[in-house]
Design a protein around this motif. Structure first.
Motif, PDB file in Angstrom:
ATOM      1  N   HIS A 110      -8.022  -1.771  -8.521  1.00 14.71           N
ATOM      2  CA  HIS A 110      -8.854  -0.581  -8.437  1.00 14.71           C
ATOM      3  C   HIS A 110      -8.175   0.471  -7.572  1.00 14.71           C
ATOM      4  N   LEU A 111      -8.803   1.632  -7.473  1.00 16.23           N
ATOM      5  CA  LEU A 111      -8.351   2.710  -6.613  1.00 16.23           C
ATOM      6  C   LEU A 111      -9.375   2.896  -5.495  1.00 16.23           C
ATOM      7  N   VAL A 112      -8.938   3.497  -4.405  1.00 19.35           N
ATOM      8  CA  VAL A 112      -9.835   3.821  -3.295  1.00 19.35           C
ATOM      9  C   VAL A 112      -9.856   5.337  -3.142  1.00 19.35           C
ATOM     10  N   GLY A 113     -11.064   5.912  -3.137  1.00 25.34           N
ATOM     11  CA  GLY A 113     -11.204   7.359  -3.090  1.00 25.34           C
ATOM     12  C   GLY A 113     -11.166   7.926  -1.680  1.00 25.34           C
ATOM     13  N   PRO A 114     -11.148   9.252  -1.558  1.00 28.20           N
ATOM     14  CA  PRO A 114     -11.006   9.907  -0.253  1.00 28.20           C
ATOM     15  C   PRO A 114     -12.247   9.831   0.623  1.00 28.20           C
ATOM     16  N   TYR A 119      -7.766   5.354   7.914  1.00 31.07           N
ATOM     17  CA  TYR A 119      -7.152   6.166   8.958  1.00 31.07           C
ATOM     18  C   TYR A 119      -5.864   5.571   9.525  1.00 31.07           C
ATOM     19  N   ASN A 120      -5.448   4.402   9.039  1.00 33.07           N
ATOM     20  CA  ASN A 120      -4.234   3.793   9.585  1.00 33.07           C
ATOM     21  C   ASN A 120      -3.641   2.806   8.588  1.00 33.07           C
ATOM     22  N   GLY A 121      -2.414   2.387   8.877  1.00 32.27           N
ATOM     23  CA  GLY A 121      -1.706   1.475   8.002  1.00 32.27           C
ATOM     24  C   GLY A 121      -2.378   0.128   7.821  1.00 32.27           C
ATOM     25  N   PRO A 122      -2.865  -0.519   8.897  1.00 30.34           N
ATOM     26  CA  PRO A 122      -3.528  -1.814   8.715  1.00 30.34           C
ATOM     27  C   PRO A 122      -4.717  -1.758   7.755  1.00 30.34           C
ATOM     28  N   THR A 123      -5.492  -0.668   7.809  1.00 30.69           N
ATOM     29  CA  THR A 123      -6.609  -0.538   6.867  1.00 30.69           C
ATOM     30  C   THR A 123      -6.093  -0.424   5.437  1.00 30.69           C
ATOM     31  N   ALA A 124      -5.042   0.370   5.249  1.00 29.52           N
ATOM     32  CA  ALA A 124      -4.462   0.511   3.907  1.00 29.52           C
ATOM     33  C   ALA A 124      -3.929  -0.825   3.401  1.00 29.52           C
ATOM     34  N   ARG A 130      -6.853  -6.526  -0.982  1.00 32.34           N
ATOM     35  CA  ARG A 130      -8.105  -6.747  -1.714  1.00 32.34           C
ATOM     36  C   ARG A 130      -8.056  -6.185  -3.131  1.00 32.34           C
ATOM     37  N   GLY A 131      -6.905  -5.643  -3.532  1.00 36.77           N
ATOM     38  CA  GLY A 131      -6.747  -5.230  -4.922  1.00 36.77           C
ATOM     39  C   GLY A 131      -6.565  -3.747  -5.168  1.00 36.77           C
ATOM     40  N   ALA A 132      -6.485  -2.932  -4.110  1.00 35.09           N
ATOM     41  CA  ALA A 132      -6.327  -1.486  -4.306  1.00 35.09           C
ATOM     42  C   ALA A 132      -4.906  -1.154  -4.753  1.00 35.09           C
ATOM     43  N   ASP A 133      -4.782  -0.512  -5.903  1.00 37.84           N
ATOM     44  CA  ASP A 133      -3.483  -0.068  -6.409  1.00 37.84           C
ATOM     45  C   ASP A 133      -3.076   1.279  -5.831  1.00 37.84           C
ATOM     46  N   ARG A 134      -4.067   2.080  -5.482  1.00 40.43           N
ATOM     47  CA  ARG A 134      -3.811   3.451  -5.034  1.00 40.43           C
ATOM     48  C   ARG A 134      -4.909   3.853  -4.062  1.00 40.43           C
ATOM     49  N   ILE A 135      -4.535   4.605  -3.039  1.00 40.48           N
ATOM     50  CA  ILE A 135      -5.498   5.074  -2.045  1.00 40.48           C
ATOM     51  C   ILE A 135      -5.344   6.580  -1.897  1.00 40.48           C
ATOM     52  N   CYS A 136      -6.441   7.306  -2.116  1.00 39.41           N
ATOM     53  CA  CYS A 136      -6.456   8.738  -1.813  1.00 39.41           C
ATOM     54  C   CYS A 136      -6.940   8.872  -0.376  1.00 39.41           C
ATOM     55  N   ASP A 155       4.740   0.178   0.059  1.00 36.14           N
ATOM     56  CA  ASP A 155       4.479  -0.393  -1.262  1.00 36.14           C
ATOM     57  C   ASP A 155       3.115   0.002  -1.827  1.00 36.14           C
ATOM     58  N   VAL A 156       2.334   0.760  -1.058  1.00 32.46           N
ATOM     59  CA  VAL A 156       1.012   1.195  -1.511  1.00 32.46           C
ATOM     60  C   VAL A 156       1.102   2.647  -1.974  1.00 32.46           C
ATOM     61  N   ALA A 157       0.651   2.918  -3.187  1.00 37.27           N
ATOM     62  CA  ALA A 157       0.652   4.291  -3.701  1.00 37.27           C
ATOM     63  C   ALA A 157      -0.417   5.099  -2.970  1.00 37.27           C
ATOM     64  N   LEU A 158      -0.001   6.202  -2.366  1.00 37.58           N
ATOM     65  CA  LEU A 158      -0.920   7.047  -1.612  1.00 37.58           C
ATOM     66  C   LEU A 158      -1.037   8.415  -2.269  1.00 37.58           C
ATOM     67  N   GLU A 159      -2.214   8.995  -2.119  1.00 38.26           N
ATOM     68  CA  GLU A 159      -2.516  10.286  -2.727  1.00 38.26           C
ATOM     69  C   GLU A 159      -3.159  11.173  -1.665  1.00 38.26           C
TER      70      GLU A 159
END
Length: 305
Positions: A110-114, A119-124, A130-136, A155-159
């Motif tokens: 899944h994706l995670v929206g804005p 707010y930090n790398g450990p959260t990302a 947990r399955g997030a492919d992309r985080i805005c 390795d995490v796609a960020l937006e």
């Protein structure tokens, strides 16, 4: 190559307008990914439901990737069922906008929206596990924090949200309805009277915020153009445009031209000002300033806040 994402429409537009907006984006806008679905208020969902299938088909036929957005605030059992049904039945990737959906979505990609506070790398990293492919990332993050997160989770796609009013808060109560003498349970969908949000002023008559149903937004419109290069250098290769009641196909084309290097930041800023003439632009959060501020890297910008 950098990607452009069109975020969900946060405002209440009537069904035909919503459908025609996405039809035009499918046919004309140079965006790679489109987020669809009601994000702000579950009561609005019936306005768009008759048109979703046709919109998805049109977007996919045009080569766009389609993602379905979940609600940003789940307060009722009915809303919990809506999110659960979406996760169980959707054939498309889902963008999570509330952490309550993380437990339901389990191992599904899944994706995670804005609207989720990353707010930090450990959260990302946790969300990625947990399955997030992309985080805005949240739009209030300064560039330094964005760069640190990108370096921490390569390795995490960020937006990053680069255009649109900023979503600041969401509430179980509806200030928009209250401002018009109504209550949430009998709102009569008065938020539809303002397709670009209801401007709020201070007692000194200064522009302050915008109400959008249960959502509070910035009165200024985020505009990151000169900042695109440093974001790319930091490892950000996806940029989000949040729909406003303006010529979004033109906005998308200007951002695509900016990313390709065919126009400069000064020219692009002027062109976007022409496409959205009622907006005041800001980029303060990116520069670790108050969000409504404009930190100019261009010579002239009459639309700045």
């Amino acid at each position: 190559m950098s990607e452009l994402t069109l975020g969900p429409v946060y405002y209440l537009w009537d069904g035909p307008k919503w459908r025609d907006f996405y039809f035009r984006m499918a046919d004309e806008a140079p965006v790679d990914r489109v987020i669809l679905g009601e994000t702000v208020c579950s009561k609005r969902q019936h306005f768009i439901e008759p048109y979703v299938a046709d919109v998805v088909e049109r977007l996919e036929r045009a080569g766009k990737s389609v993602v379905i957005s979940s609600l940003a605030l789940v307060t009722l059992e009915r809303e919990s069922r809506i999110v659960k049904d979406l996760i169980e039945t959707s054939d498309h990737p889902i963008e999570v906008n509330d952490l309550s959906a993380i437990g339901l979505i389990q191992d599904r990609r899944h994706l995670v929206g804005p609207l989720v506070n990353v707010y930090n790398g450990p959260t990302a990293r946790l969300l990625a596990r947990r399955g997030a492919d992309r985080i805005c990332l949240p739009p209030e993050l300064p560039f330094r924090s964005i760069a640190e997160i990108a370096a921490d989770v390569p390795d995490v796609a960020l937006e990053v949200l680069v255009f649109g009013r900023l979503p600041l808060a969401i509430s179980a109560r509806c200030a928009h309805a209250r401002s018009k003498g109504r209550i949430k349970d009998n709102c009569q969908f008065v938020c539809g009277d303002e397709p670009d949000g209801l401007p709020i002023k201070t007692l000194d008559r200064q522009s302050f915020l915008v109400l959008n149903g249960v959502q509070t937004m910035s009165h200024t419109c985020q505009l990151l153009l000169s900042e695109l290069k440093e974001l790319q250098e930091a490892g950000i290769n996806a940029f989000r445009l949040s729909p406003q009641d303006c010529d979004m196909t033109r906005i998308a084309s200007i951002f695509r031209a900016m990313l390709s290097g065919s126009v400069g930041a000064d020219e692009a800023t002027a062109l976007i000002g022409d496409a959205y003439p009622t907006a005041k632009f800001s980029n303060g959060f990116h520069h670790a300033r108050e969000g409504a501020a404009w930190v100019s890297r261009a010579k002239n910008n009459p639309h700045a806040a």
